[in-house]
Design an enzyme around this catalytic site. Structure first.
Site, PDB file in Angstrom:
ATOM      1  N   GLU A 109       0.919  -1.233  -0.015  1.00 37.55           N
ATOM      2  CA  GLU A 109       0.064  -0.050   0.021  1.00 37.55           C
ATOM      3  C   GLU A 109       1.277   1.293  -0.035  1.00 37.55           C
ATOM      4  O   GLU A 109       1.586   1.519   0.836  1.00 37.55           O
ATOM      5  CB  GLU A 109      -0.988  -0.213   1.281  1.00 37.55           C
ATOM      6  CG  GLU A 109      -1.912  -0.742   0.782  1.00 37.55           C
ATOM      7  CD  GLU A 109      -2.751  -1.130   2.307  1.00 37.55           C
ATOM      8  OE1 GLU A 109      -3.826  -1.707   1.862  1.00 37.55           O
ATOM      9  OE2 GLU A 109      -2.586  -0.860   3.323  1.00 37.55           O
ATOM     10  N   CYS A 123       3.419   8.415   0.607  1.00 35.50           N
ATOM     11  CA  CYS A 123       3.902   8.002   1.773  1.00 35.50           C
ATOM     12  C   CYS A 123       3.912   5.779   0.726  1.00 35.50           C
ATOM     13  O   CYS A 123       3.075   5.529   0.372  1.00 35.50           O
ATOM     14  CB  CYS A 123       2.887   7.767   3.145  1.00 35.50           C
ATOM     15  SG  CYS A 123       3.656   6.429   4.423  1.00 35.50           S
ATOM     16  N   CYS A 130       6.440  -7.108   7.109  1.00 32.38           N
ATOM     17  CA  CYS A 130       7.632  -6.746   8.288  1.00 32.38           C
ATOM     18  C   CYS A 130       8.021  -7.823   8.843  1.00 32.38           C
ATOM     19  O   CYS A 130       7.060  -8.536   8.917  1.00 32.38           O
ATOM     20  CB  CYS A 130       6.823  -5.528   8.705  1.00 32.38           C
ATOM     21  SG  CYS A 130       7.868  -4.466   9.493  1.00 32.38           S
ATOM     22  N   CYS A 134       6.144  -4.741  15.594  1.00 33.04           N
ATOM     23  CA  CYS A 134       5.970  -3.177  16.399  1.00 33.04           C
ATOM     24  C   CYS A 134       4.587  -3.853  17.006  1.00 33.04           C
ATOM     25  O   CYS A 134       3.809  -3.824  16.487  1.00 33.04           O
ATOM     26  CB  CYS A 134       6.259  -2.060  16.192  1.00 33.04           C
ATOM     27  SG  CYS A 134       8.159  -1.485  15.803  1.00 33.04           S
ATOM     28  N   CYS A 137       1.021  -1.498  15.704  1.00 37.46           N
ATOM     29  CA  CYS A 137       1.233  -1.109  13.936  1.00 37.46           C
ATOM     30  C   CYS A 137       0.617  -1.799  13.931  1.00 37.46           C
ATOM     31  O   CYS A 137       1.173  -3.980  13.824  1.00 37.46           O
ATOM     32  CB  CYS A 137       3.017  -1.063  13.576  1.00 37.46           C
ATOM     33  SG  CYS A 137       2.561  -0.481  11.512  1.00 37.46           S
ATOM     34  N   CYS A 359      -1.020   6.375   9.864  1.00 36.40           N
ATOM     35  CA  CYS A 359       0.312   5.987  10.426  1.00 36.40           C
ATOM     36  C   CYS A 359      -0.307   4.642  11.529  1.00 36.40           C
ATOM     37  O   CYS A 359      -1.473   4.479  12.161  1.00 36.40           O
ATOM     38  CB  CYS A 359       0.541   7.035  11.865  1.00 36.40           C
ATOM     39  SG  CYS A 359       1.791   6.505  11.636  1.00 36.40           S
TER      40      CYS A 359
END
Length: 382
Positions: A109, A123, A130, A134, A137, A359
């Site tokens: 994305e 962005c 990933c 985290c 997230c 975010c």
């Protein structure tokens, strides 16, 4: 008698792309594949570069200052396709989220946010999925598939410029002025691709976005931070989110490998850092977790001597998250302590929450769909 151009490679399928090659790589590719001498290859590369990145050409036929036989040879040899735009969502605030497919099972994305930076920011993602996990997230809940290539990173920029109709590049009324590597993935684990993409994006005869308007955010891959500065001269952002190792180990598990002291030492030596080129520290505000006055004062102490600004990010919720966003009054109180210490501490206005573009919310829709299908299958199975 057949010419050299007639003998150019004719690949019926899986033709290589010229997008994502740096200028020297582009000239070398044309020289080898089309049997051009270095001087001619450099000239052709400059022409192709302008068409790709200044004019946004998607077809060699549009490259009218190149002779037709050469255009035909390149069309037989190369592909200029954009990534497939699988989905496009527009938020109530104008934020645009794109789900882009680069190949079977390879999706990421990108998010365009108008009114950020000089005009608007894109962005971009550097990985599919990933590895960092985290805990606040959503992207971290998606397993890593692979790093994106320079072509796939640059392709996100081209797809966005197509969508916002910003060709040619470098216009005075441009809508896209900033690039932030804050999408899916850890950019410093894909540094080769990121560095090449930045070379292309910042080139003044193409997309022409200054390196001072390109920011790379890392969760703290200390071993690559010096190289990032030396290779790209990009602005640096640190995904910090805690002021002690015990909490940061939980929120940002890479801290177990490179704790806060080592991370901040790397920040102090980041090439080119000055009051004119400050490091941005990102701090997501989690209710009752990291938002006390004591933690605000400790943050100020930790950053002493580092030219810095601190972005306070209201937590953006996602399904299954164990956290809540700090109350607005608490965020403002935290910011006031930082401001009194002389640091800029803007509170980032959440953008694109209604389309999952804020975010920490990015996760490819294909994975979400597969997860929902699996849940339905489990329910059906009893």
């Amino acid at each position: 008698m057949p010419t050299l151009l007639d003998r150019a490679p004719q690949r019926a399928a899986a033709k290589p792309t010229l997008i994502g090659l740096t200028r020297p790589e582009l000239a070398a590719r044309l020289a080898e594949d089309l049997n051009l001498d270095p001087k001619k290859a450099k000239m052709r590369a400059s022409q192709v570069w302008g068409w790709l990145y200044n004019h946004g050409a998607t077809d060699f036929e549009a490259m009218t200052n190149i002779a037709k036989p050469m255009r035909e040879a390149m069309a037989r040899a190369y592909d200029l396709s954009r990534p497939e735009m699988v989905e496009r969502h527009v938020s109530n605030d104008g934020t645009r989220k794109y789900l882009l497919r680069f190949g079977p099972g390879i999706e990421a994305e990108a998010v365009f946010i108008p009114g950020v930076g000089r005009a608007g920011a894109l962005c971009v993602s550097s990985q599919v999925g990933c590895t960092l996990n985290c805990t606040f997230c959503h992207t971290g809940t998606q397993n890593l598939v692979r790093n994106l290539t320079a072509a796939e990173i640059v392709g996100q920029v081209l797809a966005c410029k197509d969508d916002i109709e910003e060709w040619p590049s470098g216009r005075d009324d441009r809508k896209l002025s900033n690039i932030v590597f804050m999408g899916m993935g850890e950019p410093l684990y894909a540094l080769d691709s990121v560095a090449s993409a930045i070379d292309i994006i910042s080139d003044g005869q193409g997309i022409s976005i200054s390196r001072r308007r390109i920011t790379v955010s890392t969760s703290g891959v200390v071993s690559q931070m010096d190289a990032l500065g030396e290779r790209t001269d990009a602005m640096l952002a640190i995904s910090l989110h805690a002021t002690n190792d015990e909490l940061r180990d939980e929120l940002v598990p890479i801290n177990k490998k490179w704790p806060i002291a080592e991370l901040l030492d790397a920040c102090r030596r980041y090439p080119g850092t000055s009051n004119a080129k400050r490091i941005t520290f990102e701090y997501v505000m989690l209710k009752g977790v990291n938002d006390s006055d004591a933690e605000a004062r400790e943050l100020v102490r930790l950053l002493k001597g580092i030219p810095a600004k601190i972005n306070l990010i209201p937590f953006n919720p996602w399904p299954g998250s164990p956290y809540e966003c700090s109350d607005w009054e608490r965020i403002e109180g935290f910011a006031e302590i930082i401001n009194r210490a002389g640091y800029a501490s803007p509170i980032r206005t959440p953008r694109g929450r209604d389309v999952g573009a804020a975010c920490g919310q990015l996760k490819t829709e294909s994975v979400k769909r597969r997860a929902s299908d699996l849940r339905r299958e489990r329910v059906a199975a009893g």
